[in-house]
Enzyme design. Structure first.
Site, short mmCIF file in Angstrom:
data_model
loop_
_atom_site.label_atom_id
_atom_site.label_comp_id
_atom_site.label_asym_id
_atom_site.label_seq_id
_atom_site.Cartn_x
_atom_site.Cartn_y
_atom_site.Cartn_z
N SER A 43 39.98 38.91 38.76
CA SER A 43 40.91 39.97 39.18
C SER A 43 41.12 41.04 38.12
CB SER A 43 42.26 39.37 39.57
OG SER A 43 42.81 38.61 38.50
N GLY A 77 40.88 35.59 41.16
CA GLY A 77 41.09 34.16 41.16
C GLY A 77 39.88 33.32 40.83
N ASN A 109 40.58 32.42 34.34
CA ASN A 109 40.85 31.32 35.27
C ASN A 109 40.08 30.04 34.94
OD1 ASN A 109 42.53 32.95 37.06
ND2 ASN A 109 40.64 33.98 37.64
N ASP A 229 53.05 40.80 35.22
CA ASP A 229 52.76 39.58 34.47
C ASP A 229 52.01 39.97 33.20
OD1 ASP A 229 49.94 39.87 35.04
OD2 ASP A 229 50.27 38.92 36.98
N HIS A 232 47.50 41.01 34.37
CA HIS A 232 46.97 42.09 35.21
C HIS A 232 47.59 43.43 34.83
CE1 HIS A 232 46.62 38.32 37.60
NE2 HIS A 232 45.41 38.82 37.83
#
Length: 271
Positions: A43, A77, A109, A229, A232
């Site tokens: 992402s 993800g 991830n 967050d 991102h």
């Protein structure tokens, strides 16, 4: 969990080089007049970022800084493992022709362990031929290095060159104090390049390039890039990451890559 080796030795490097290598196509396609560059990632690279309306991925902006066609195949993800298991590396390889360039960047991830509450994304810990068994699926899970090596071989078998790019940093000013420590996956990309020992596969430290830009910009500016967050970024932050990537390639931060001659000049200097 089974750990066969924790430190890469020449024997391990050799094993990684030969493991599950796809056979080259019997018919070699002619290079395009101008290569296409494909981007594989998560992402932080993908269009629309975390799909929250506030963030975007740097792969959505890199086309502004290179003089060839860009195809952003990043999916939110995903880890190196899940991108491989879902056949997404193979799908990119199916599009690639000789002379194309593929950028591979994962890490955000890939943490955790597949032996405890496996989320289908965690790689087996380690930097070599270690394997684990997923407590969820029962599958054999390999290391980040393994998945990246196999993906690179898929692309080079088609005549493409590969750039293994380290992940972008999380917000290094989140606490108000600079924290520049690199995640282990940054080093794993370097390990994969060494194990492959193929001039068609090179490394760029995107993490270092963005970190230098963040350190230069300071606390207030960098915190503004992270609306929801610490992973991102806003479109402005994503653009900065693209600019840092282009600068790192153009200025040969980690040596020459196949994309260097396609960076638009004059470059935007961000660090």
């Amino acid at each position: 969990m089974k750990f066969t080796l924790s430190i890469l030795s020449p024997l391990v490097l050799g094993a990684l080089q030969v493991a599950a290598a796809p056979a080259p196509d019997s018919v070699h396609l002619a290079p395009r007049a101008t290569p296409t560059v494909y981007f594989c990632g998560d992402s932080t690279m993908a269009k629309n970022g975390a799909n929250d309306g506030d963030t975007d991925g740097w792969g959505n902006y890199i086309g502004n800084y290179v003089s060839l066609t860009t195809v952003n195949k990043a999916i939110g993800g995903r880890s190196a493992r899940s991108y491989w298991n879902e056949g997404r590396f193979q799908a990119v390889a199916d599009l690639v022709v000789s002379g194309d360039i593929v950028v591979i960047e994962f890490g955000h991830n890939d943490g955790g362990t597949p032996t405890s509450s496996d989320n289908k994304r965690s790689d087996c810990p380690g930097a070599g031929t270690e394997t684990c068994i997923s407590d969820l699926t029962g599958e054999t899970v390999y290391t980040f290095v393994y998945y990246v090596i196999q993906a690179s071989k898929l692309m080079t078998a088609k005549g493409a060159t590969v750039i293994l790019s380290s992940q972008t940093p999380n917000n290094q000013w989140e606490t108000g104090v600079w924290v520049g420590t690199a995640p282990r996956f940054v080093g794993y990309q370097k390990t994969a390049v060494t194990a492959l020992a193929n001039s068609a596969v090179t490394f760029v430290d995107h993490f270092e390039a963005v970190s230098k830009a963040y350190l230069k910009l300071g606390n207030t500016a960098v915190n503004a890039f992270y609306p929801n967050d610490h992973t991102h970024t806003s479109p402005t932050g994503a653009q900065l990451s693209a600019q840092a990537f282009a600068q790192a390639i153009y200025q040969k931060l980690n040596g020459t890559t196949s994309l260097q001659s396609y960076i638009k000049t004059p470059i935007t200097t961000v660090y």
